[in-house]
Write a protein that holds these residues in place. Sequence first.
Motif, PDB file in Angstrom:
ATOM      1  N   GLU A 109       7.438   5.981  10.143  1.00  0.00           N
ATOM      2  CA  GLU A 109       6.492   5.328  10.980  1.00  0.00           C
ATOM      3  C   GLU A 109       5.317   4.602  10.475  1.00  0.00           C
ATOM      4  O   GLU A 109       4.952   3.509  11.174  1.00  0.00           O
ATOM      5  N   GLN A 110       4.720   4.842   9.170  1.00  0.00           N
ATOM      6  CA  GLN A 110       3.621   3.934   8.888  1.00  0.00           C
ATOM      7  C   GLN A 110       4.134   2.730   8.453  1.00  0.00           C
ATOM      8  O   GLN A 110       3.435   1.900   8.635  1.00  0.00           O
TER       9      GLN A 110
ATOM     10  N   ALA B  50       0.800  -1.223   0.002  1.00  0.00           N
ATOM     11  CA  ALA B  50       0.113  -0.024  -0.186  1.00  0.00           C
ATOM     12  C   ALA B  50       0.843   1.219  -0.146  1.00  0.00           C
ATOM     13  O   ALA B  50       0.563   1.997  -0.382  1.00  0.00           O
ATOM     14  N   ILE B  51       2.148   1.244   0.609  1.00  0.00           N
ATOM     15  CA  ILE B  51       2.762   2.420   0.778  1.00  0.00           C
ATOM     16  C   ILE B  51       4.148   2.370  -0.419  1.00  0.00           C
ATOM     17  O   ILE B  51       4.889   3.121  -0.361  1.00  0.00           O
TER      18      ILE B  51
ATOM     19  N   ALA C 163       3.621  -2.979   9.812  1.00  0.00           N
ATOM     20  CA  ALA C 163       4.546  -4.249   9.740  1.00  0.00           C
ATOM     21  C   ALA C 163       3.896  -4.889  11.104  1.00  0.00           C
ATOM     22  O   ALA C 163       3.379  -6.063  11.362  1.00  0.00           O
ATOM     23  N   VAL C 164       3.918  -4.130  12.198  1.00  0.00           N
ATOM     24  CA  VAL C 164       3.382  -4.635  13.420  1.00  0.00           C
ATOM     25  C   VAL C 164       1.703  -5.084  13.263  1.00  0.00           C
ATOM     26  O   VAL C 164       1.538  -6.051  14.032  1.00  0.00           O
ATOM     27  N   ASN C 165       0.974  -4.155  12.743  1.00  0.00           N
ATOM     28  CA  ASN C 165      -0.393  -4.687  12.624  1.00  0.00           C
ATOM     29  C   ASN C 165      -0.526  -5.881  12.061  1.00  0.00           C
ATOM     30  O   ASN C 165      -1.253  -6.810  12.400  1.00  0.00           O
ATOM     31  N   TYR C 166       0.234  -6.079  10.760  1.00  0.00           N
ATOM     32  CA  TYR C 166       0.133  -7.283  10.236  1.00  0.00           C
ATOM     33  C   TYR C 166       0.874  -8.648  10.893  1.00  0.00           C
ATOM     34  O   TYR C 166       0.197  -9.645  11.043  1.00  0.00           O
TER      35      TYR C 166
ATOM     36  N   PHE D  39      14.418   0.070   1.910  1.00  0.00           N
ATOM     37  CA  PHE D  39      13.683  -0.812   1.986  1.00  0.00           C
ATOM     38  C   PHE D  39      12.329  -0.947   2.188  1.00  0.00           C
ATOM     39  O   PHE D  39      11.838  -0.042   3.195  1.00  0.00           O
ATOM     40  N   ASN D  40      11.407  -1.537   1.576  1.00  0.00           N
ATOM     41  CA  ASN D  40      10.090  -1.721   1.987  1.00  0.00           C
ATOM     42  C   ASN D  40       9.381  -3.106   1.269  1.00  0.00           C
ATOM     43  O   ASN D  40       9.765  -3.423   0.143  1.00  0.00           O
TER      44      ASN D  40
END
Length: 380
Positions: free
Chosen positions: A144-145, A105-106, A150-153, A114-115
């Motif tokens: 931060e997003q 999404a981002i 990542a944490v939410n997933y 990296f993402n």
Amino acid sequence: MKKTSIYFLLVFVVLTACSSQEISIGVLHEHANKERVSKDTSVKRFNREISIAAIGDILIHDRVYLDAWDGELYDFQPMFASIKDYLINTDITLANQESIMGGEAIGLSNYPQFNSPFEIGDTLQDVGVDIVTMANNHTLDRGEQAIRNAVNYYNEIGMAYTGSFISEEDNETIRVLDVKGITVAFLSYTYGTNGMPVPDRKDYLVNLIDKQAIENDVKKANNLADMTIVSYHFGDEYQRLPNQEQQDLAQFAADLGVEVVIGHHPHVLQPVDWVEGKDGNQTLVAYSLGNFLSGQYELYQRIGGIFQFSAKKDGTTITVDTPVFLPTFVDFDIINDKMTDVQVIPLKDVSDEQLSNASDHLEEIKAHLTKYVDDVQFID
């Protein structure tokens, strides 16, 4: 069936990763001659023993995730197929998620910021990983997003994480996994974030190496769990031996009573060692586990491994022993300047067609890993 429980202070969530496989590295039953006692714990009625494994950097360059793309999703499963059986039955497995997993999404991205797609988290869980470390020099790559995504997933799929958090409360919650009646606390810290400043009043986003903070966390962890494992993101990139700072930080952890130190960041393997703490305890240290899966090309950047050891609770003591290592190799083809057929395979199974003089490289890696100690065993 592989089961662990995660205790968030006094609240626990049960994690389960299932497998029908029967092959794993396994805890060898002929233990090293010298047992190394870490610290006393509360008296238990029965003896218990578990196996713990750690793997190095999961560093998802664009050439890796593009090879994983199947037209619908990023399928990393084939990349792990050859080593899954060595991981899935270990009681607890730790991985270093080097590239932040912020999701599509981002916008996915490559070095230097990296993402990675969420699918890498699914795959790690499928191959038996129970907890990921997130404190590294790329934690803040996408802000931060990406951390929140990542944490939410991870929370959505039931994967434990440490080293990077989304609130002060989250940061203060020591991650403790409970399996077979042995509780293991996990802490993670990084030397820095590539010059990217941590947002004001949001230090919880990434744990930086700070001795006072580490000491405070270890004290809390030691009170919550039978044993503590500290992951450090430290050292010099591509250097095959630890520097003085790495050795000092390993000694610092040993003096605090930490049972195991796992190192990341150099992207190459560094030797295993035992470090004696001030109270006479012996701390098992892997200074760097190198890359496990990455898009880096050089020989030593392609060699990582699965590091396993046993933790035994016998009456009032925890004993960590039987260090076992399976060297691994990232194999791939280059077609039209693109990396294809990326896969992580045991170095012992690599042919000379895949790597010239493969058996000689394996023997050299064994000698390198045992430069400081001789009780590391290898999977043949």
